[in-house]
Design a protein around this motif. Structure first.
Motif, PDB file in Angstrom:
ATOM      1  N   GLU A  77       0.810  -1.220   0.000  1.00 61.13           N
ATOM      2  CA  GLU A  77       0.000   0.000   0.000  1.00 61.13           C
ATOM      3  C   GLU A  77       0.840   1.266   0.000  1.00 61.13           C
ATOM      4  O   GLU A  77       0.296   2.357  -0.116  1.00 61.13           O
ATOM      5  N   HIS A  78       2.136   1.138   0.134  1.00 58.47           N
ATOM      6  CA  HIS A  78       3.008   2.316   0.161  1.00 58.47           C
ATOM      7  C   HIS A  78       3.208   2.857  -1.258  1.00 58.47           C
ATOM      8  O   HIS A  78       2.951   2.163  -2.242  1.00 58.47           O
ATOM      9  N   HIS A 101       0.031   5.209   9.043  1.00 59.21           N
ATOM     10  CA  HIS A 101       0.188   4.488   7.783  1.00 59.21           C
ATOM     11  C   HIS A 101      -1.026   4.733   6.898  1.00 59.21           C
ATOM     12  O   HIS A 101      -2.157   4.607   7.327  1.00 59.21           O
ATOM     13  N   GLU A 102      -0.789   5.092   5.670  1.00 59.76           N
ATOM     14  CA  GLU A 102      -1.869   5.342   4.706  1.00 59.76           C
ATOM     15  C   GLU A 102      -2.401   4.004   4.196  1.00 59.76           C
ATOM     16  O   GLU A 102      -1.631   3.132   3.813  1.00 59.76           O
ATOM     17  N   SER A 132      -4.005   2.617   1.278  1.00 60.43           N
ATOM     18  CA  SER A 132      -4.335   2.906  -0.116  1.00 60.43           C
ATOM     19  C   SER A 132      -5.392   1.950  -0.624  1.00 60.43           C
ATOM     20  O   SER A 132      -5.358   0.752  -0.346  1.00 60.43           O
ATOM     21  N   ASP A 163       8.406  -2.143  -7.580  1.00 57.08           N
ATOM     22  CA  ASP A 163       7.072  -1.720  -7.136  1.00 57.08           C
ATOM     23  C   ASP A 163       6.339  -0.973  -8.237  1.00 57.08           C
ATOM     24  O   ASP A 163       5.142  -1.177  -8.458  1.00 57.08           O
TER      25      ASP A 163
END
Length: 191
Positions: free
Chosen positions: A67-68, A130-131, A133, A75
């Motif tokens: 999710e980063h 932490h995002e 996503s 990536d």
């Protein structure tokens, strides 16, 4: 009889409170769908005449594996590959013999360079959380033979993205509105 009907909501109130408390506890243990739950996606589907609209919302973890923000070449390649797969929904969704053609698609995600839907608040120390996503995919199909579309089959999607364990579906079709749960073992839902 009227007194009984008036008393019924009060008699059921303890059950409703207990159910709400159990749901609240369950949400804290496992995360709620309104929140962000890895392995679980949501699909809204609507068939109105010849128009089939699908809206898939999934944690990026289910589709990409992280999710980063994609910073490494590996990536970035993975994000590009997932986006390319989502660009071709006919390979992910079996629409039977309805002869559907894709008229419109919209893909959104912070991983695709879109702005996040919300910002995570900073905690007391000023550190950002932490995002989580998500990936949103909206599709609009025109189906020449919508009567042939008796069910929605997501077996190819489950095969392509095995980290997606279940999809919670809200479906509106000729038979009315229904909800259901699809898994790799039961990937189809009747319209």
């Amino acid at each position: 009889m009227r007194r009984l009907l008036l008393a019924l909501p009060f008699a059921l109130l303890p059950l409703a409170v207990a159910h709400a408390a159990a749901e609240h506890d369950h949400d804290h243990e496992h995360g709620s769908l309104g929140a962000h739950e890895h392995g679980v996606a949501r699909l809204n589907a609507s068939l109105d005449g010849e128009i089939l609209e699908l809206e898939l919302e999934s944690p990026a973890m289910n589709l990409v594996g992280f999710e980063h923000a994609a910073t490494s070449a590996a990536d970035k390649a993975k994000v590009a590959a997932v986006r390319a797969k989502l660009e071709k929904p006919a390979a992910l969704i079996n629409l039977a013999d309805a002869k559907c053609t894709l008229e419109q698609k919209v893909l959104k995600s912070p991983l695709f360079g879109d702005e996040p839907d919300h910002e995570e608040p900073a905690d007391e120390d000023g550190d950002e959380h932490h995002e989580h996503s998500e990936i949103h995919a909206q599709y609009r199909f025109r189906c020449v033979a919508p009567g042939s579309l008796t069910h929605l089959d997501l077996a190819p999607l489950f095969k392509e993205f095995p980290a997606t364990q279940k999809i919670l579906v809200q479906l509106i079709g000729p038979s009315g509105q229904q909800g259901g749960e699809m898994t790799a073992q039961a990937p189809a839902l009747k319209f």
